[in-house]
Design an enzyme around this catalytic site. Structure first.
Site, PDB file in Angstrom:
ATOM      1  N   ARG A 261      -0.596  -9.287  13.281  1.00  8.56           N
ATOM      2  CA  ARG A 261      -1.155  -8.225  12.409  1.00  8.56           C
ATOM      3  C   ARG A 261      -2.011  -8.842  11.306  1.00  8.56           C
ATOM      4  O   ARG A 261      -3.064  -8.308  10.940  1.00  8.56           O
ATOM      5  CB  ARG A 261      -0.023  -7.390  11.792  1.00  8.56           C
ATOM      6  CG  ARG A 261       0.635  -6.448  12.788  1.00  8.56           C
ATOM      7  CD  ARG A 261       2.015  -6.006  12.343  1.00  8.56           C
ATOM      8  NE  ARG A 261       2.022  -5.173  11.151  1.00  8.56           N
ATOM      9  CZ  ARG A 261       3.123  -4.909  10.441  1.00  8.56           C
ATOM     10  NH1 ARG A 261       4.295  -5.403  10.813  1.00  8.56           N
ATOM     11  NH2 ARG A 261       3.046  -4.148   9.378  1.00  8.56           N
TER      12      ARG A 261
ATOM     13  N   ARG B 118      11.842  -6.247   5.412  1.00  7.96           N
ATOM     14  CA  ARG B 118      11.856  -4.812   5.679  1.00  7.96           C
ATOM     15  C   ARG B 118      12.335  -4.537   7.111  1.00  7.96           C
ATOM     16  O   ARG B 118      13.027  -3.558   7.364  1.00  7.96           O
ATOM     17  CB  ARG B 118      10.454  -4.216   5.477  1.00  7.96           C
ATOM     18  CG  ARG B 118      10.452  -2.700   5.637  1.00  7.96           C
ATOM     19  CD  ARG B 118       9.106  -2.099   5.362  1.00  7.96           C
ATOM     20  NE  ARG B 118       8.111  -2.534   6.323  1.00  7.96           N
ATOM     21  CZ  ARG B 118       6.834  -2.201   6.272  1.00  7.96           C
ATOM     22  NH1 ARG B 118       6.392  -1.453   5.284  1.00  7.96           N
ATOM     23  NH2 ARG B 118       5.987  -2.617   7.183  1.00  7.96           N
TER      24      ARG B 118
ATOM     25  N   ARG C 133      11.160  -0.537  12.313  1.00  8.37           N
ATOM     26  CA  ARG C 133       9.782  -0.657  12.823  1.00  8.37           C
ATOM     27  C   ARG C 133       9.709  -1.851  13.763  1.00  8.37           C
ATOM     28  O   ARG C 133       9.923  -2.990  13.337  1.00  8.37           O
ATOM     29  CB  ARG C 133       8.798  -0.826  11.653  1.00  8.37           C
ATOM     30  CG  ARG C 133       8.362   0.497  11.053  1.00  8.37           C
ATOM     31  CD  ARG C 133       7.397   0.321   9.900  1.00  8.37           C
ATOM     32  NE  ARG C 133       6.153  -0.364  10.259  1.00  8.37           N
ATOM     33  CZ  ARG C 133       5.078  -0.402   9.495  1.00  8.37           C
ATOM     34  NH1 ARG C 133       5.090   0.233   8.332  1.00  8.37           N
ATOM     35  NH2 ARG C 133       3.998  -1.054   9.875  1.00  8.37           N
TER      36      ARG C 133
ATOM     37  N   ARG D 261      -9.878   0.615   8.634  1.00  6.72           N
ATOM     38  CA  ARG D 261      -9.491  -0.743   9.011  1.00  6.72           C
ATOM     39  C   ARG D 261     -10.581  -1.455   9.795  1.00  6.72           C
ATOM     40  O   ARG D 261     -10.393  -2.606  10.198  1.00  6.72           O
ATOM     41  CB  ARG D 261      -8.240  -0.681   9.881  1.00  6.72           C
ATOM     42  CG  ARG D 261      -6.948  -0.886   9.127  1.00  6.72           C
ATOM     43  CD  ARG D 261      -5.815  -0.591  10.099  1.00  6.72           C
ATOM     44  NE  ARG D 261      -4.680  -1.423   9.890  1.00  6.72           N
ATOM     45  CZ  ARG D 261      -3.581  -1.016   9.257  1.00  6.72           C
ATOM     46  NH1 ARG D 261      -3.513   0.176   8.735  1.00  6.72           N
ATOM     47  NH2 ARG D 261      -2.551  -1.824   9.150  1.00  6.72           N
TER      48      ARG D 261
ATOM     49  N   LYS E 116       0.838  -1.217   0.000  1.00 11.21           N
ATOM     50  CA  LYS E 116       0.000   0.000   0.000  1.00 11.21           C
ATOM     51  C   LYS E 116       0.868   1.262   0.000  1.00 11.21           C
ATOM     52  O   LYS E 116       0.634   2.179  -0.782  1.00 11.21           O
ATOM     53  CB  LYS E 116      -0.934   0.022   1.225  1.00 11.21           C
ATOM     54  CG  LYS E 116      -1.876  -1.165   1.318  1.00 11.21           C
ATOM     55  CD  LYS E 116      -2.820  -1.072   2.498  1.00 11.21           C
ATOM     56  CE  LYS E 116      -2.158  -1.059   3.848  1.00 11.21           C
ATOM     57  NZ  LYS E 116      -1.470  -2.334   4.221  1.00 11.21           N
TER      58      LYS E 116
HETATM   59  P1  AP5 Z   1       4.693  -1.531   1.831  1.00 15.07           P
HETATM   60  O1  AP5 Z   1       4.479  -0.761   0.605  1.00 15.07           O
HETATM   61  O2  AP5 Z   1       5.278  -0.827   3.017  1.00 15.07           O
HETATM   62  O3  AP5 Z   1       3.368  -2.295   2.256  1.00 15.07           O
HETATM   63  P2  AP5 Z   1       2.174  -1.810   3.174  1.00 15.07           P
HETATM   64  O4  AP5 Z   1       0.966  -2.519   2.685  1.00 15.07           O
HETATM   65  O5  AP5 Z   1       2.141  -0.316   3.225  1.00 15.07           O
HETATM   66  O6  AP5 Z   1       2.692  -2.438   4.538  1.00 15.07           O
HETATM   67  P3  AP5 Z   1       2.708  -1.843   6.002  1.00 15.07           P
HETATM   68  O7  AP5 Z   1       3.444  -2.809   6.887  1.00 15.07           O
HETATM   69  O8  AP5 Z   1       3.248  -0.457   6.027  1.00 15.07           O
HETATM   70  O9  AP5 Z   1       1.199  -1.908   6.282  1.00 15.07           O
HETATM   71  P4  AP5 Z   1       0.463  -1.965   7.593  1.00 15.07           P
HETATM   72  O10 AP5 Z   1      -0.920  -1.897   7.096  1.00 15.07           O
HETATM   73  O11 AP5 Z   1       0.756  -3.044   8.544  1.00 15.07           O
HETATM   74  O12 AP5 Z   1       1.090  -0.714   8.339  1.00 15.07           O
HETATM   75  P5  AP5 Z   1       0.519   0.664   8.781  1.00 15.07           P
HETATM   76  O13 AP5 Z   1       1.648   1.579   8.838  1.00 15.07           O
HETATM   77  O14 AP5 Z   1      -0.700   1.040   8.017  1.00 15.07           O
HETATM   78  O15 AP5 Z   1       5.600  -2.794   1.447  1.00 15.07           O
HETATM   79  C1  AP5 Z   1       6.040  -3.713   2.418  1.00 15.07           C
HETATM   80  C2  AP5 Z   1       7.430  -4.224   2.005  1.00 15.07           C
HETATM   81  O16 AP5 Z   1       7.307  -4.951   0.791  1.00 15.07           O
HETATM   82  C3  AP5 Z   1       8.445  -3.098   1.712  1.00 15.07           C
HETATM   83  O17 AP5 Z   1       9.712  -3.487   2.148  1.00 15.07           O
HETATM   84  C4  AP5 Z   1       8.382  -2.962   0.178  1.00 15.07           C
HETATM   85  O18 AP5 Z   1       9.604  -2.481  -0.347  1.00 15.07           O
HETATM   86  C5  AP5 Z   1       8.108  -4.386  -0.251  1.00 15.07           C
HETATM   87  N1  AP5 Z   1       7.339  -4.458  -1.503  1.00 15.07           N
HETATM   88  C6  AP5 Z   1       6.337  -3.624  -1.908  1.00 15.07           C
HETATM   89  N2  AP5 Z   1       5.843  -4.022  -3.102  1.00 15.07           N
HETATM   90  C7  AP5 Z   1       6.550  -5.136  -3.440  1.00 15.07           C
HETATM   91  C8  AP5 Z   1       6.491  -6.010  -4.564  1.00 15.07           C
HETATM   92  N3  AP5 Z   1       5.638  -5.829  -5.576  1.00 15.07           N
HETATM   93  N4  AP5 Z   1       7.340  -7.060  -4.583  1.00 15.07           N
HETATM   94  C9  AP5 Z   1       8.231  -7.275  -3.551  1.00 15.07           C
HETATM   95  N5  AP5 Z   1       8.330  -6.466  -2.462  1.00 15.07           N
HETATM   96  C10 AP5 Z   1       7.491  -5.416  -2.419  1.00 15.07           C
HETATM   97  O19 AP5 Z   1      -0.014   0.320  10.261  1.00 15.07           O
HETATM   98  C11 AP5 Z   1       0.881   0.004  11.313  1.00 15.07           C
HETATM   99  C12 AP5 Z   1       0.097  -0.122  12.616  1.00 15.07           C
HETATM  100  O20 AP5 Z   1      -0.514   1.152  12.926  1.00 15.07           O
HETATM  101  C13 AP5 Z   1      -1.082  -1.108  12.603  1.00 15.07           C
HETATM  102  O21 AP5 Z   1      -0.662  -2.430  12.899  1.00 15.07           O
HETATM  103  C14 AP5 Z   1      -1.982  -0.518  13.703  1.00 15.07           C
HETATM  104  O22 AP5 Z   1      -1.494  -0.836  14.978  1.00 15.07           O
HETATM  105  C15 AP5 Z   1      -1.815   0.985  13.502  1.00 15.07           C
HETATM  106  N6  AP5 Z   1      -2.832   1.530  12.568  1.00 15.07           N
HETATM  107  C16 AP5 Z   1      -2.587   2.094  11.357  1.00 15.07           C
HETATM  108  N7  AP5 Z   1      -3.731   2.477  10.776  1.00 15.07           N
HETATM  109  C17 AP5 Z   1      -4.742   2.146  11.641  1.00 15.07           C
HETATM  110  C18 AP5 Z   1      -6.156   2.263  11.590  1.00 15.07           C
HETATM  111  N8  AP5 Z   1      -6.772   2.799  10.524  1.00 15.07           N
HETATM  112  N9  AP5 Z   1      -6.868   1.803  12.648  1.00 15.07           N
HETATM  113  C19 AP5 Z   1      -6.260   1.275  13.723  1.00 15.07           C
HETATM  114  N10 AP5 Z   1      -4.909   1.110  13.835  1.00 15.07           N
HETATM  115  C20 AP5 Z   1      -4.155   1.544  12.795  1.00 15.07           C
END
Ligand code: AP5
Length: 221
Positions: A174, A156, A162, A117, A42
């Site tokens: 998660r 990552r 992180r 979410r 994402k």
């Molecule tokens: P990346 O692009 O970072 O993927 P992502 O889907 O953004 O993954 P995140 O871990 O950032 O998502 P998340 O939903 O857990 O985290 P968030 O910060 O929202 O890619 C991941 C890796 O893969 C990278 O190394 C990238 O280079 C690689 N990659 C990408 N595309 C690729 C491809 N095609 N092929 C190979 N490799 C690839 O949330 C974190 C925490 O915050 C949550 O757990 C929760 O506690 C809290 N939180 C956030 N939002 C909310 C909400 N709305 N409600 C409640 N809690 C929340």
């Protein structure tokens, strides 16, 4: 359900005032949700989409990590949930999105990444956008296998700093939280005919091309 408790705890009269007096966002807004499990790409794809279409990128994960870095009370409270792979309470993230939308009054649209979410968050987002005479246009969901997600996140974690990426049991937690609490959001948007799944495995550029095609089709319709 006391729906309005989700909108920053505002009393009803204030919401009514807000509906009547708030300036509407531009009519040609395009609002996109990039949906998918942790590690599905994402954040990676959001950067490219924002670059191409000029929406404002709102990532609740990034906003929460900024709060943690600034050691605010909100950040310190949120960290307790994030480090264990749990969701931060709805009121907190909805309040953050509400302020961010208000902060970008001239936006040509928003790209929501990692939000909503929960179904309560999705309902609150609909309400916040409707106050502005706007709505979600499209939800694009990146589909990636669980083993690929775990592999990407552990990889990552070697460099990201992180805490939620370094421990495999937190990563799996998660993914469980996603399946239990977040996947019902997909049904919410399917019912509204706004949901489209996109293969999230392959090269970053191949996936971006598929996302672009879906956005262009929706914009043209
Ligand atoms: P990346 O692009 O970072 O993927 P992502 O889907 O953004 O993954 P995140 O871990 O950032 O998502 P998340 O939903 O857990 O985290 P968030 O910060 O929202 O890619 C991941 C890796 O893969 C990278 O190394 C990238 O280079 C690689 N990659 C990408 N595309 C690729 C491809 N095609 N092929 C190979 N490799 C690839 O949330 C974190 C925490 O915050 C949550 O757990 C929760 O506690 C809290 N939180 C956030 N939002 C909310 C909400 N709305 N409600 C409640 N809690 C929340």
């Amino acid at each position: 359900m006391n729906y309005f408790k989700y909108i920053g705890g505002w009393p009803f009269y204030k919401i009514e005032y807000y509906i009547c007096h708030s300036p509407r966002l531009p009519a040609l807004m395009f609002n996109l949700i990039l949906f998918g499990p942790p590690g599905s790409g994402k954040g990676t794809q959001s950067e490219k989409l924002v670059d191409k279409y000029g929406m404002v990128h709102l990532s609740t994960g990034n906003l929460l990590r900024e709060e943690i870095a600034n050691r605010t009370p909100l950040g310190l409270e949120a960290k307790k949930f994030m480090d264990h792979g749990q969701l931060v309470p709805d009121e907190v993230v909805i309040g953050m999105i509400d302020s961010s939308i208000e902060h970008h009054k001239e936006a040509a649209g928003f790209l929501f990444d990692g939000f909503p979410r929960t179904v309560a968050q999705a309902q609150a987002l609909d309400k916040l956008l409707s106050f502005k005479g706007s709505e979600i246009d499209l939800v694009l969901a990146l589909e990636v296998s669980e083993e690929e997600l775990v592999h990407r996140l552990l990889n990552r974690g070697k460099t990201s700093g992180r805490p939620d990426d370094t421990n495999e049991s937190v990563i799996r937690k998660r993914l469980t939280v996603y399946s239990n609490e977040t996947s019902p959001v997909a049904d919410y948007y399917k019912k509204a005919h706004k949901f489209k799944a996109v293969a999230g495995e392959g090269s970053v550029n191949e996936i971006f091309a598929a996302l672009r095609q879906a956005v262009d089709m929706e914009m043209a319709s």
